[in-house]
Design an enzyme around this catalytic site. Structure first.
Site, short mmCIF file in Angstrom:
data_model
loop_
_atom_site.label_atom_id
_atom_site.label_comp_id
_atom_site.label_asym_id
_atom_site.label_seq_id
_atom_site.Cartn_x
_atom_site.Cartn_y
_atom_site.Cartn_z
N GLU A 62 -0.99 -8.48 5.78
CA GLU A 62 -0.30 -8.47 7.31
C GLU A 62 -1.90 -8.64 7.87
OE1 GLU A 62 -0.28 -5.92 4.95
OE2 GLU A 62 -0.61 -3.76 6.27
N HIS B 32 -2.94 -4.68 1.87
CA HIS B 32 -2.35 -5.54 3.43
C HIS B 32 -2.77 -6.46 3.30
CE1 HIS B 32 -1.89 -1.05 4.47
NE2 HIS B 32 -2.97 -0.95 3.56
N CYS C 281 1.06 -1.04 -0.28
CA CYS C 281 -0.52 -0.23 0.09
C CYS C 281 0.93 1.15 0.15
CB CYS C 281 -0.75 -0.50 1.44
SG CYS C 281 -2.21 1.29 1.18
N1 LIG Z 1 -3.16 2.12 3.72
C1 LIG Z 1 -2.73 3.01 2.75
O1 LIG Z 1 -1.29 2.70 3.10
C2 LIG Z 1 -2.97 4.35 2.18
C3 LIG Z 1 -1.67 4.29 1.52
C4 LIG Z 1 -2.07 6.46 1.30
N2 LIG Z 1 -3.58 6.21 1.01
C5 LIG Z 1 -0.83 6.95 0.73
O2 LIG Z 1 -1.10 7.50 -0.16
O3 LIG Z 1 0.19 6.56 1.40
#
Ligand SMILES: NC(=O)CC[C@H](N)C(=O)O
EC number: 4.3.3.6
Length: 202
Positions: free
Chosen positions: A178, A176, A82
């Site tokens: 995890e 994610h 992410c």
């Molecule tokens: N769950 C996340 O890691 C969100 C990422 C977040 N939107 C970003 O720009 O970093």
């Protein structure tokens, strides 16, 4: 040399603890990394989800950005989830002003791409290299990969958008793994770290 790889989790911001648990479940020694000296000691590094603009700012502030770039360039296995995927992108389509990345994967990412309509959702994702049933992907204000370069392998898509990629020793997912208790992606990464260590000690 013991056969158990030591894998760090970049612990500036984000869901560090969940990755430490998942890595330990996948038979690695897992530890948080906040300082360049700690980075120097690991065989692999996970960059967690969180907020990429904050992680970027703190990495610069803690003097970690250049050491991170140097180690990734020299082939350190890394896995970004992410916000971590965003940190590994060579280019962000919509960066916040001053936002930097470590880079390492030849791709362009769009931040919060899935997040505008849905803050968060789960979806079954078929990931190349992960055997058996699809992975349950948890997407939280998740980015997608807008485009990849010739050296970047696409491992998974969701709704026609790229959500998992690999380039050499760098792995990244929009979602994610995890948070689900399914440790197959962490196990895949631990295997990458083991293979890299074995190649290095030949
Ligand atoms: N769950 C996340 O890691 C969100 C990422 C977040 N939107 C970003 O720009 O970093």
């Amino acid at each position: 040399m013991s056969n158990t790889p030591v894998i760090g989790v970049l612990a500036l911001q984000g869901d560090v603890r969940e990755h430490l648990i998942a890595l330990a479940a996948a038979d690695a020694v897992a530890r948080p990394v906040r300082r360049p000296e700690e980075l120097a000691e690991v065989d692999g590094l996970v960059i967690p989800g969180g907020e990429s603009t904050t992680i970027s700012k703190l990495a610069v502030l803690f003097g970690l950005m250049e050491p991170l770039r140097a180690r990734v360039r020299s082939g350190l296995p890394v896995y970004g989830t992410c916000a971590g995927l965003i940190m590994l992108a060579d280019k962000i389509l919509d960066p916040r002003s001053g936002q930097e990345t470590i880079g390492g994967i030849d791709m362009i990412v769009r931040r919060n791409a899935f997040g505008r309509q849905n803050e968060s959702f789960e979806a079954a994702v078929d990931v190349t290299g992960v055997e058996g049933a699809p992975v349950e992907g948890v997407f939280i204000r998740a980015p997608w990969v807008e485009s990849v370069g010739a050296r970047t392998e696409v491992l998974a898509e969701h709704d026609g958008h790229i959500v998992a990629v690999r380039q050499g020793n760098a792995l990244a997912t929009s979602f994610h793994p995890e948070l689900t208790g399914d440790h197959r992606l962490h196990a895949l990464f631990v295997d990458m770290v083991r293979a890299n260590r074995a190649a290095g000690s030949l």
